[in-house]
Design an enzyme around this catalytic site. Structure first.
Site, mmCIF file in Angstrom:
data_model
loop_
_atom_site.group_PDB
_atom_site.id
_atom_site.type_symbol
_atom_site.label_atom_id
_atom_site.label_comp_id
_atom_site.label_asym_id
_atom_site.label_seq_id
_atom_site.Cartn_x
_atom_site.Cartn_y
_atom_site.Cartn_z
ATOM 1 N N LYS A 119 0.805 -1.235 0.000
ATOM 2 C CA LYS A 119 0.000 0.000 0.000
ATOM 3 C C LYS A 119 0.835 1.282 0.000
ATOM 4 O O LYS A 119 0.424 2.280 -0.577
ATOM 5 C CB LYS A 119 -0.940 0.016 1.209
ATOM 6 C CG LYS A 119 -2.103 -0.959 1.082
ATOM 7 C CD LYS A 119 -3.079 -0.796 2.237
ATOM 8 C CE LYS A 119 -4.235 -1.763 2.089
ATOM 9 N NZ LYS A 119 -5.305 -1.529 3.062
ATOM 10 N N ASP A 142 -10.045 3.175 2.109
ATOM 11 C CA ASP A 142 -10.168 2.482 3.399
ATOM 12 C C ASP A 142 -10.837 3.358 4.462
ATOM 13 O O ASP A 142 -11.733 2.910 5.174
ATOM 14 C CB ASP A 142 -8.780 2.064 3.921
ATOM 15 C CG ASP A 142 -8.222 0.857 3.176
ATOM 16 O OD1 ASP A 142 -9.021 0.009 2.728
ATOM 17 O OD2 ASP A 142 -6.984 0.767 3.041
ATOM 18 N N MET A 173 -11.436 -3.059 13.680
ATOM 19 C CA MET A 173 -11.220 -3.255 12.235
ATOM 20 C C MET A 173 -10.978 -4.714 11.870
ATOM 21 O O MET A 173 -11.084 -5.097 10.711
ATOM 22 C CB MET A 173 -10.026 -2.422 11.776
ATOM 23 C CG MET A 173 -10.344 -0.976 11.572
ATOM 24 S SD MET A 173 -8.986 -0.293 10.639
ATOM 25 C CE MET A 173 -9.316 1.423 10.854
#
Ligand code: ATR
Length: 278
Positions: A71, A107, A223
């Site tokens: 990422k 996200d 999460m």
């Protein structure tokens, strides 16, 4: 689904990627919307990331998701970043826009959508306690501050990372009061949302934060989605606090990526339902 000469390619790159639920969820939504795309998993080792991106350019991929550990590393390999991806310093969605690869980060927005839809929680003016200061925390905090969070306390095992995040986002979001703490405060009566962004709880590691210290009206978001009930969520449930795991965030970030690629909203609720089945 019929793959033909006109089918467009989407996918996800990561290492590993075999456990990703995104191919299942995206292909289901694409098929339900009657769109001529296919979404495939691409395991790519870190040392071959730039080759993979060059290959994607060469075959004219339409778009792809990016997951761990790429990422951050993918950002300099792209032609342009959205303002959010630039500020977060990480990309989870890439769209091929007339031959130029543009990086986005969906996200954080996914988290805010999930908070609103699943818990009826609006970050505007809220007081938050965030556990963690890694990539997931950066994306989450960016969207929470952009949504008007009033005050954020960040706690992380490595305090310097929390401090860095406070400094960086403090400049970007002057109307949010950001602080870091070395240890968890004993009482948390003013906290509206406790958010875990770390992997603690994934394999039953001990609790990083104790919902006992929260007010009855606080909400808890973890999460993590595997296991679906983490120790943190178990403790929140025992306190009868409203709480959810990260499945809704995974679905919502995917919905947002789908829209970036296709210009359309995916069939409502289908991605979440697919994840729940899986
Ligand atoms: P991600 O992109 O998933 O956030 P990351 O950038 O590696 O991944 O960040 C992982 C987060 O989980 C960090 O906040 C990390 O704390 P450190 O900054 O101290 O590394 C946290 N974390 C990972 N393992 C942990 C553990 N065993 N106990 C406490 N925190 C942990």
């Amino acid at each position: 689904m019929v793959i033909s000469g006109t089918t467009r390619l989407l996918g996800i790159i990561g290492d590993p990627v075999r456990h990703s639920l995104s191919p299942r969820m995206q292909n289901r939504a694409l098929a339900a919307a009657g769109l001529d795309y296919v979404y495939l998993p691409f395991p790519v080792a870190p040392a071959r990331l730039s080759e993979a991106v060059a290959g994607f350019r060469a075959v004219g991929i339409h778009g792809f998701n990016v997951t761990v550990p790429h990422k951050v590393a993918i950002a300099p390999l792209l032609d342009r970043l959205s303002p959010e991806a630039e500020q977060i310093g990480a990309v989870n969605t890439v769209h091929n826009e007339h031959g130029r690869l543009v990086g986005y980060n969906t996200d954080g927005v996914g988290l805010v959508v999930s908070l609103r839809e699943e818990l009826g929680f609006d970050p505007n003016g809220a007081h938050l306690l965030v556990i963690g200061a890694g990539g997931a925390a950066r994306a989450a905090l960016h969207a929470l501050c952009a949504a008007g969070a009033g005050r954020v306390i960040i706690i992380n095992r490595t305090t310097d990372r929390a401090k860095e995040l406070v400094e960086r986002y403090g400049l970007l979001f002057p109307s949010t009061r950001l602080e870091f703490r070395e240890t968890l405060p004993q009482a948390l009566p003013d906290i509206d949302l406790l958010l875990n962004t770390t992997v603690v709880g994934m394999d039953g590691i001990s609790l990083s934060a104790d919902p006992e210290a929260l007010a009855d009206t606080a909400v808890v978001y973890d999460m993590i989605y595997a296991p679906s009930l983490t120790p943190l969520l178990g403790a929140a449930q025992r306190r009868s606090l409203r709480c959810v795991n990260g499945l809704g965030m995974l679905a919502a970030q995917g919905e947002r990526a789908f829209t970036i690629w296709t210009g359309l909203a995916p069939p409502r609720g289908l991605m979440k339902a697919t994840l729940e089945e899986a």
